[in-house]
Design a protein around this motif. Structure first.
Motif, mmCIF file in Angstrom:
data_model
loop_
_atom_site.group_PDB
_atom_site.id
_atom_site.type_symbol
_atom_site.label_atom_id
_atom_site.label_comp_id
_atom_site.label_asym_id
_atom_site.label_seq_id
_atom_site.Cartn_x
_atom_site.Cartn_y
_atom_site.Cartn_z
ATOM 1 N N THR A 1 36.809 45.303 48.649
ATOM 2 C CA THR A 1 37.166 43.989 49.011
ATOM 3 C C THR A 1 37.134 43.803 50.632
ATOM 4 O OG1 THR A 1 38.363 43.928 47.018
ATOM 5 C CG2 THR A 1 38.798 42.408 48.687
ATOM 6 N N GLY A 2 37.424 44.764 51.307
ATOM 7 C CA GLY A 2 37.560 44.496 52.779
ATOM 8 C C GLY A 2 36.203 44.614 53.332
ATOM 9 N N LEU A 3 35.277 45.394 52.885
ATOM 10 C CA LEU A 3 33.696 45.450 53.358
ATOM 11 C C LEU A 3 33.158 44.296 53.056
ATOM 12 C CD1 LEU A 3 31.779 47.118 54.843
ATOM 13 C CD2 LEU A 3 31.212 48.151 52.579
ATOM 14 N N LEU A 4 33.274 43.894 51.768
ATOM 15 C CA LEU A 4 32.339 42.672 51.561
ATOM 16 C C LEU A 4 33.231 41.462 51.988
ATOM 17 C CD1 LEU A 4 31.833 43.296 47.618
ATOM 18 C CD2 LEU A 4 30.073 43.398 49.727
ATOM 19 N N ALA A 5 34.444 41.393 52.325
ATOM 20 C CA ALA A 5 34.953 40.175 53.130
ATOM 21 C C ALA A 5 34.382 39.992 54.584
ATOM 22 C CB ALA A 5 36.618 40.363 53.102
ATOM 23 N N ARG A 6 34.041 40.890 55.189
ATOM 24 C CA ARG A 6 33.089 40.934 56.188
ATOM 25 C C ARG A 6 31.849 40.119 56.146
ATOM 26 N NH1 ARG A 6 33.098 42.726 61.589
ATOM 27 N NH2 ARG A 6 31.068 42.564 62.806
ATOM 28 N N TYR A 7 31.060 40.171 55.106
ATOM 29 C CA TYR A 7 30.039 39.733 55.085
ATOM 30 C C TYR A 7 29.686 38.674 53.968
ATOM 31 C CZ TYR A 7 28.912 43.909 57.470
ATOM 32 O OH TYR A 7 29.084 44.798 58.413
ATOM 33 N N LEU A 8 30.920 38.104 53.312
ATOM 34 C CA LEU A 8 30.868 37.101 52.326
ATOM 35 C C LEU A 8 31.781 36.185 52.884
ATOM 36 C CD1 LEU A 8 30.486 38.869 49.103
ATOM 37 C CD2 LEU A 8 28.727 37.736 50.239
ATOM 38 N N GLY B 1 34.679 33.499 52.545
ATOM 39 C CA GLY B 1 35.903 33.410 51.627
ATOM 40 C C GLY B 1 37.032 33.396 52.434
ATOM 41 N N PRO B 2 38.325 33.318 51.823
ATOM 42 C CA PRO B 2 39.632 33.096 52.500
ATOM 43 C C PRO B 2 40.080 34.333 53.340
ATOM 44 C CG PRO B 2 39.898 33.453 50.124
ATOM 45 C CD PRO B 2 38.592 33.236 50.429
ATOM 46 N N THR B 3 39.454 35.608 53.244
ATOM 47 C CA THR B 3 39.638 36.876 53.997
ATOM 48 C C THR B 3 38.787 37.128 55.146
ATOM 49 O OG1 THR B 3 38.991 37.863 52.142
ATOM 50 C CG2 THR B 3 41.181 37.639 52.301
ATOM 51 N N HIS B 4 37.579 36.375 55.182
ATOM 52 C CA HIS B 4 36.511 36.488 55.960
ATOM 53 C C HIS B 4 36.846 36.657 57.517
ATOM 54 C CE1 HIS B 4 32.659 36.736 57.690
ATOM 55 N NE2 HIS B 4 32.650 35.467 58.608
ATOM 56 N N ALA B 5 37.840 35.779 57.928
ATOM 57 C CA ALA B 5 38.031 35.838 59.487
ATOM 58 C C ALA B 5 38.952 36.879 59.743
ATOM 59 C CB ALA B 5 38.853 34.629 59.753
ATOM 60 N N VAL B 6 39.835 37.420 58.826
ATOM 61 C CA VAL B 6 40.796 38.381 59.108
ATOM 62 C C VAL B 6 40.043 39.534 59.138
ATOM 63 C CG1 VAL B 6 42.613 39.960 58.190
ATOM 64 C CG2 VAL B 6 42.776 37.403 58.006
ATOM 65 N N SER C 1 37.759 44.722 66.051
ATOM 66 C CA SER C 1 39.101 45.272 67.109
ATOM 67 C C SER C 1 39.120 46.856 66.949
ATOM 68 C CB SER C 1 40.478 44.731 66.830
ATOM 69 O OG SER C 1 40.813 45.159 65.582
ATOM 70 N N ASP C 2 38.270 47.495 65.983
ATOM 71 C CA ASP C 2 38.255 48.852 65.731
ATOM 72 C C ASP C 2 36.767 49.032 65.454
ATOM 73 O OD1 ASP C 2 38.267 51.561 65.035
ATOM 74 O OD2 ASP C 2 40.224 51.098 63.952
ATOM 75 N N PRO C 3 36.031 49.833 66.374
ATOM 76 C CA PRO C 3 34.533 50.126 66.168
ATOM 77 C C PRO C 3 34.425 51.419 65.283
ATOM 78 C CG PRO C 3 35.262 51.163 68.262
ATOM 79 C CD PRO C 3 36.538 50.309 67.644
ATOM 80 N N ASP C 4 35.552 52.112 64.702
ATOM 81 C CA ASP C 4 35.227 53.210 63.749
ATOM 82 C C ASP C 4 35.911 52.713 62.454
ATOM 83 O OD1 ASP C 4 34.631 54.916 65.878
ATOM 84 O OD2 ASP C 4 36.669 55.096 66.498
ATOM 85 N N TRP C 5 34.864 52.523 61.548
ATOM 86 C CA TRP C 5 35.310 52.268 59.981
ATOM 87 C C TRP C 5 34.911 53.503 59.300
ATOM 88 C CZ3 TRP C 5 31.360 47.382 59.680
ATOM 89 C CH2 TRP C 5 31.819 46.550 60.788
ATOM 90 N N CYS C 6 35.541 53.729 58.078
ATOM 91 C CA CYS C 6 35.450 54.435 56.988
ATOM 92 C C CYS C 6 35.453 53.950 55.573
ATOM 93 C CB CYS C 6 35.890 55.860 57.149
ATOM 94 S SG CYS C 6 37.671 55.828 56.951
ATOM 95 N N ALA C 7 34.711 54.316 54.748
ATOM 96 C CA ALA C 7 34.963 53.965 53.221
ATOM 97 C C ALA C 7 34.331 54.969 52.552
ATOM 98 C CB ALA C 7 34.125 52.704 53.048
ATOM 99 N N SER C 8 34.750 55.274 51.158
ATOM 100 C CA SER C 8 34.499 56.246 50.392
ATOM 101 C C SER C 8 33.112 55.754 49.666
ATOM 102 C CB SER C 8 35.553 56.235 49.325
ATOM 103 O OG SER C 8 35.537 55.148 48.331
#
Length: 64
Positions: free
Chosen positions: A8-15, A17-22, A29-36
């Motif tokens: 949900t967090g990853l897709l919120a960046r690119y789609l 919706g209400p959580t896109h801006a967050v 604010s953090d250049p290091d991301w990880c996901a399974s």
């Protein structure tokens, strides 16, 4: 610090919706991301369901 993302967090960046801006603010604010690896398969499945996988889709017109 590293930002851990779920699907949900990853897709919120690119789609939009209400959580896109967050999501964008947190990821900017953090250049290091990880996901399974599960996030990748879930995101791809959802993108396919939304018609966002890049494949052309037929247009259905209801002549009702």
């Amino acid at each position: 610090m590293t930002l851990a993302l779920d699907t949900t967090g990853l897709l919120a960046r690119y789609l939009e919706g209400p959580t896109h801006a967050v999501a964008v603010q947190a990821m900017n604010s953090d250049p290091d991301w990880c996901a399974s690896a599960l996030v990748q398969s879930e995101a791809m499945m959802l993108m396919d369901r939304l018609g966002l996988d890049g494949r052309p889709r037929p247009i259905h017109i209801d002549h009702g």
